[in-house]
Design a protein around this motif. Structure first.
Motif, PDB file in Angstrom:
ATOM      1  N   ALA A   1      -3.268   3.857  -4.358  1.00  0.00           N
ATOM      2  CA  ALA A   1      -4.406   3.858  -5.287  1.00  0.00           C
ATOM      3  C   ALA A   1      -4.369   2.643  -6.218  1.00  0.00           C
ATOM      4  O   ALA A   1      -5.415   2.042  -6.487  1.00  0.00           O
ATOM      5  CB  ALA A   1      -4.449   5.160  -6.086  1.00  0.00           C
ATOM      6  N   PRO A   2      -3.196   2.249  -6.745  1.00  0.00           N
ATOM      7  CA  PRO A   2      -3.161   1.005  -7.515  1.00  0.00           C
ATOM      8  C   PRO A   2      -3.650  -0.206  -6.711  1.00  0.00           C
ATOM      9  O   PRO A   2      -4.341  -1.071  -7.256  1.00  0.00           O
ATOM     10  CB  PRO A   2      -1.681   0.872  -7.888  1.00  0.00           C
ATOM     11  CG  PRO A   2      -1.204   2.279  -7.995  1.00  0.00           C
ATOM     12  CD  PRO A   2      -1.922   2.990  -6.877  1.00  0.00           C
ATOM     13  N   ALA A   3      -3.323  -0.267  -5.418  1.00  0.00           N
ATOM     14  CA  ALA A   3      -3.805  -1.381  -4.593  1.00  0.00           C
ATOM     15  C   ALA A   3      -5.321  -1.333  -4.451  1.00  0.00           C
ATOM     16  O   ALA A   3      -6.003  -2.358  -4.535  1.00  0.00           O
ATOM     17  CB  ALA A   3      -3.141  -1.340  -3.217  1.00  0.00           C
TER      18      ALA A   3
ATOM     19  N   TRP B   1       0.843  -1.200   0.000  1.00  0.00           N
ATOM     20  CA  TRP B   1       0.000   0.000   0.000  1.00  0.00           C
ATOM     21  C   TRP B   1       0.878   1.250   0.000  1.00  0.00           C
ATOM     22  O   TRP B   1       0.569   2.239  -0.646  1.00  0.00           O
ATOM     23  CB  TRP B   1      -0.907  -0.027   1.215  1.00  0.00           C
ATOM     24  CG  TRP B   1      -1.990   1.014   1.210  1.00  0.00           C
ATOM     25  CD1 TRP B   1      -1.898   2.299   1.668  1.00  0.00           C
ATOM     26  CD2 TRP B   1      -3.325   0.856   0.710  1.00  0.00           C
ATOM     27  NE1 TRP B   1      -3.093   2.954   1.487  1.00  0.00           N
ATOM     28  CE2 TRP B   1      -3.989   2.086   0.901  1.00  0.00           C
ATOM     29  CE3 TRP B   1      -4.025  -0.203   0.130  1.00  0.00           C
ATOM     30  CZ2 TRP B   1      -5.311   2.293   0.538  1.00  0.00           C
ATOM     31  CZ3 TRP B   1      -5.350   0.003  -0.226  1.00  0.00           C
ATOM     32  CH2 TRP B   1      -5.980   1.235  -0.025  1.00  0.00           C
ATOM     33  N   LEU B   2       1.995   1.195   0.711  1.00  0.00           N
ATOM     34  CA  LEU B   2       2.916   2.325   0.737  1.00  0.00           C
ATOM     35  C   LEU B   2       3.463   2.608  -0.655  1.00  0.00           C
ATOM     36  O   LEU B   2       3.553   3.769  -1.070  1.00  0.00           O
ATOM     37  CB  LEU B   2       4.070   2.037   1.714  1.00  0.00           C
ATOM     38  CG  LEU B   2       5.188   3.086   1.776  1.00  0.00           C
ATOM     39  CD1 LEU B   2       4.651   4.408   2.322  1.00  0.00           C
ATOM     40  CD2 LEU B   2       6.341   2.589   2.655  1.00  0.00           C
TER      41      LEU B   2
ATOM     42  N   GLY C   1       0.650 -13.202  -1.600  1.00  0.00           N
ATOM     43  CA  GLY C   1       1.141 -14.028  -2.690  1.00  0.00           C
ATOM     44  C   GLY C   1       2.647 -14.181  -2.634  1.00  0.00           C
ATOM     45  O   GLY C   1       3.292 -13.829  -1.634  1.00  0.00           O
ATOM     46  N   ILE C   2       3.203 -14.690  -3.712  1.00  0.00           N
ATOM     47  CA  ILE C   2       4.619 -15.052  -3.752  1.00  0.00           C
ATOM     48  C   ILE C   2       5.515 -13.840  -3.974  1.00  0.00           C
ATOM     49  O   ILE C   2       6.599 -13.741  -3.412  1.00  0.00           O
ATOM     50  CB  ILE C   2       4.839 -16.107  -4.855  1.00  0.00           C
ATOM     51  CG1 ILE C   2       4.109 -17.409  -4.470  1.00  0.00           C
ATOM     52  CG2 ILE C   2       6.318 -16.373  -5.080  1.00  0.00           C
ATOM     53  CD1 ILE C   2       4.027 -18.427  -5.582  1.00  0.00           C
ATOM     54  N   GLN C   3       5.062 -12.880  -4.784  1.00  0.00           N
ATOM     55  CA  GLN C   3       5.922 -11.761  -5.165  1.00  0.00           C
ATOM     56  C   GLN C   3       5.875 -10.619  -4.145  1.00  0.00           C
ATOM     57  O   GLN C   3       4.806 -10.256  -3.659  1.00  0.00           O
ATOM     58  CB  GLN C   3       5.487 -11.198  -6.513  1.00  0.00           C
ATOM     59  CG  GLN C   3       5.752 -12.107  -7.701  1.00  0.00           C
ATOM     60  CD  GLN C   3       5.303 -11.424  -8.984  1.00  0.00           C
ATOM     61  OE1 GLN C   3       4.146 -11.546  -9.364  1.00  0.00           O
ATOM     62  NE2 GLN C   3       6.203 -10.715  -9.646  1.00  0.00           N
ATOM     63  N   LEU C   4       7.055 -10.025  -3.887  1.00  0.00           N
ATOM     64  CA  LEU C   4       7.133  -8.730  -3.217  1.00  0.00           C
ATOM     65  C   LEU C   4       7.123  -7.633  -4.282  1.00  0.00           C
ATOM     66  O   LEU C   4       6.262  -6.763  -4.284  1.00  0.00           O
ATOM     67  CB  LEU C   4       8.395  -8.639  -2.351  1.00  0.00           C
ATOM     68  CG  LEU C   4       8.707  -7.257  -1.762  1.00  0.00           C
ATOM     69  CD1 LEU C   4       7.548  -6.726  -0.935  1.00  0.00           C
ATOM     70  CD2 LEU C   4       9.992  -7.295  -0.952  1.00  0.00           C
ATOM     71  N   THR C   5       8.065  -7.697  -5.204  1.00  0.00           N
ATOM     72  CA  THR C   5       8.066  -6.776  -6.336  1.00  0.00           C
ATOM     73  C   THR C   5       7.098  -7.308  -7.385  1.00  0.00           C
ATOM     74  O   THR C   5       7.279  -8.410  -7.895  1.00  0.00           O
ATOM     75  CB  THR C   5       9.471  -6.654  -6.940  1.00  0.00           C
ATOM     76  OG1 THR C   5      10.376  -6.195  -5.938  1.00  0.00           O
ATOM     77  CG2 THR C   5       9.468  -5.675  -8.095  1.00  0.00           C
ATOM     78  N   ARG C   6       6.081  -6.544  -7.671  1.00  0.00           N
ATOM     79  CA  ARG C   6       5.074  -6.983  -8.633  1.00  0.00           C
ATOM     80  C   ARG C   6       4.508  -5.766  -9.357  1.00  0.00           C
ATOM     81  O   ARG C   6       4.456  -4.662  -8.807  1.00  0.00           O
ATOM     82  CB  ARG C   6       3.951  -7.778  -7.950  1.00  0.00           C
ATOM     83  CG  ARG C   6       3.212  -7.017  -6.868  1.00  0.00           C
ATOM     84  CD  ARG C   6       2.300  -7.921  -6.022  1.00  0.00           C
ATOM     85  NE  ARG C   6       1.243  -8.542  -6.772  1.00  0.00           N
ATOM     86  CZ  ARG C   6       0.063  -7.976  -7.021  1.00  0.00           C
ATOM     87  NH1 ARG C   6      -0.209  -6.750  -6.585  1.00  0.00           N
ATOM     88  NH2 ARG C   6      -0.862  -8.611  -7.696  1.00  0.00           N
ATOM     89  N   GLY C   7       4.108  -5.972 -10.613  1.00  0.00           N
ATOM     90  CA  GLY C   7       3.588  -4.900 -11.433  1.00  0.00           C
ATOM     91  C   GLY C   7       2.100  -4.676 -11.222  1.00  0.00           C
ATOM     92  O   GLY C   7       1.431  -5.379 -10.459  1.00  0.00           O
ATOM     93  N   PHE C   8       1.581  -3.700 -11.962  1.00  0.00           N
ATOM     94  CA  PHE C   8       0.198  -3.233 -11.827  1.00  0.00           C
ATOM     95  C   PHE C   8      -0.661  -3.895 -12.902  1.00  0.00           C
ATOM     96  O   PHE C   8      -1.172  -3.245 -13.800  1.00  0.00           O
ATOM     97  CB  PHE C   8       0.200  -1.711 -11.954  1.00  0.00           C
ATOM     98  CG  PHE C   8      -1.085  -1.019 -11.606  1.00  0.00           C
ATOM     99  CD1 PHE C   8      -2.120  -1.661 -10.930  1.00  0.00           C
ATOM    100  CD2 PHE C   8      -1.265   0.311 -11.960  1.00  0.00           C
ATOM    101  CE1 PHE C   8      -3.296  -1.006 -10.619  1.00  0.00           C
ATOM    102  CE2 PHE C   8      -2.438   0.978 -11.662  1.00  0.00           C
ATOM    103  CZ  PHE C   8      -3.446   0.322 -10.993  1.00  0.00           C
TER     104      PHE C   8
END
Length: 362
Positions: free
Chosen positions: A115-117, A110-111, A337-344
């Motif tokens: 808004a994407p979240a 969220w940080l 889920g599995i990813q920390l770094t993930r796209g939009f």
């Protein structure tokens, strides 16, 4: 000029050339073949140059890509593309990808992207409603059906077995997608823990054979814990008797995962909803918007009937992530889920439905 930056004029010229290439491709698709495949020797020769020490004009590089890369592939959105499972996409989805990449959105917390979240939660809510899942359900966007199946099975392993897999047995049809077997292997299950149940003449799982196998495994002291049902098999599009299987799983205490990567999106239509009767009774579901919902690759989604189980399976409180866990109302998809770094990935489906309306997809 600062390192790795282009001027406003250079960016504009670069961007316009990319958009022109995309528009020409989409508008002229009917005049092309459905795809081209180059020979390994030819393509390795063309693409075998070392990394350059000096830069080039981006517009010239776009021309090179048009000539040497995008001319040698299958065009999944082609109106005459009838091979394999389709991934037809649409131009609004393309623009969604461009915007998500252009703003380099981080959708792991969220940080990083509040808004994407919130938008992703909204779109997951759309899918939850389409599939008839309860308000307690939740999920997230992933790369595709393989990752969706792996994510759901990891949740099932944690929820049903406490991640202790000795003696556990999982059941699937002989028509089940290969990603399920791959995911089970990644999760530590051996071949002797996977029961492949034969399908009938209609390519749907034989429920009586399933029943006999579960009883035999229980009598042998094993731990039946999960069933993978199909909502549109890759081979034939067959749909297992979902409502009957849901009742079976409740009776026998099994987790029911539905692999709907191919067919579940048909639930948005009346005819598809009737064919997929019972899909909302599953404990988890995989669905690929980059198939029947016309999204660009990659765009998959996983739903879990009890969203809290996602967090139970994946939440990790590392020291460097303390800042993102201060407010319990803030949803951090890295904890689901599995990813920390993930796209939009949710953006392109949102933009597509907003552009055309759900009735157009129906």
């Amino acid at each position: 000029m600062p390192l790795l930056e282009l001027s406003r004029e250079q960016m504009r010229a670069f961007g316009y050339r990319v958009v022109d290439l995309l528009v020409d491709h989409w508008a002229g698709l009917r005049d092309k073949a459905a795809g081209y495949k180059g020979s390994p020797a030819e393509l390795r020769r063309i693409h075998g140059d070392p990394a350059p020490l000096e830069g080039s004009d981006p517009r010239e590089l776009v021309e090179r890509l048009s000539r040497d890369v995008f001319s040698h592939q299958l065009y999944l959105q082609h109106p005459r593309f009838f091979a394999f499972v389709p991934g037809p996409a649409n131009f609004a989805s393309v623009m969604g990808d461009a915007l998500a990449a252009g703003f380099n959105t981080f959708s792991g917390s969220w940080l990083g992207g509040s808004a994407p979240a919130a938008l992703e939660l909204n779109v997951v809510g759309w899918i939850r409603g389409w599939c008839g899942f309860p308000e307690t359900a939740g999920g997230l966007f992933v790369s595709g059906g393989s990752m969706a199946n792996l994510t759901a099975l990891a949740v099932a392993r944690h929820a049903k077995l406490g991640d202790r897999i000795a003696g556990a047995v999982v059941y699937l049809s002989d028509q089940t997608h290969s990603s399920v077997g791959k995911g089970l292997r990644i999760l530590g299950f051996g071949a002797d823990q996977i029961r492949v149940i034969p399908s009938g003449a209609d390519f749907r799982i034989a429920v009586e054979s399933l029943w006999r196998q579960v009883l035999a495994d229980r009598e042998a002291g094993l731990r039946p814990f999960a069933l993978i049902a199909n909502a549109g098999t890759t081979n034939t599009g067959a749909i297992d008797p979902l409502r009957e299987l849901a009742a079976f799983c409740r009776e026998h205490g099994l987790w029911m995962h539905v692999d709907g990567a191919y067919g579940a999106a048909a639930v948005i239509s009346d005819r598809g909803k009737a064919l997929l009767d019972g899909i909302g009774e599953a404990d988890s579901l995989s669905l690929d918007p980059h198939k029947w919902l016309f999204q660009t690759i990659e765009c998959g989604c996983v739903l879990v009937r009890d969203a809290a189980l996602l967090r139970a399976a994946f939440d990790q409180r590392a020291e460097y992530l303390k800042l993102i866990h201060r407010d319990e109302e803030e949803v951090n998809f890295c904890d689901r889920g599995i990813q920390l770094t993930r796209g939009f990935r949710a953006l392109k489906l949102w933009l597509s439905v907003q552009t055309f309306g759900l009735n157009e997809f129906r």
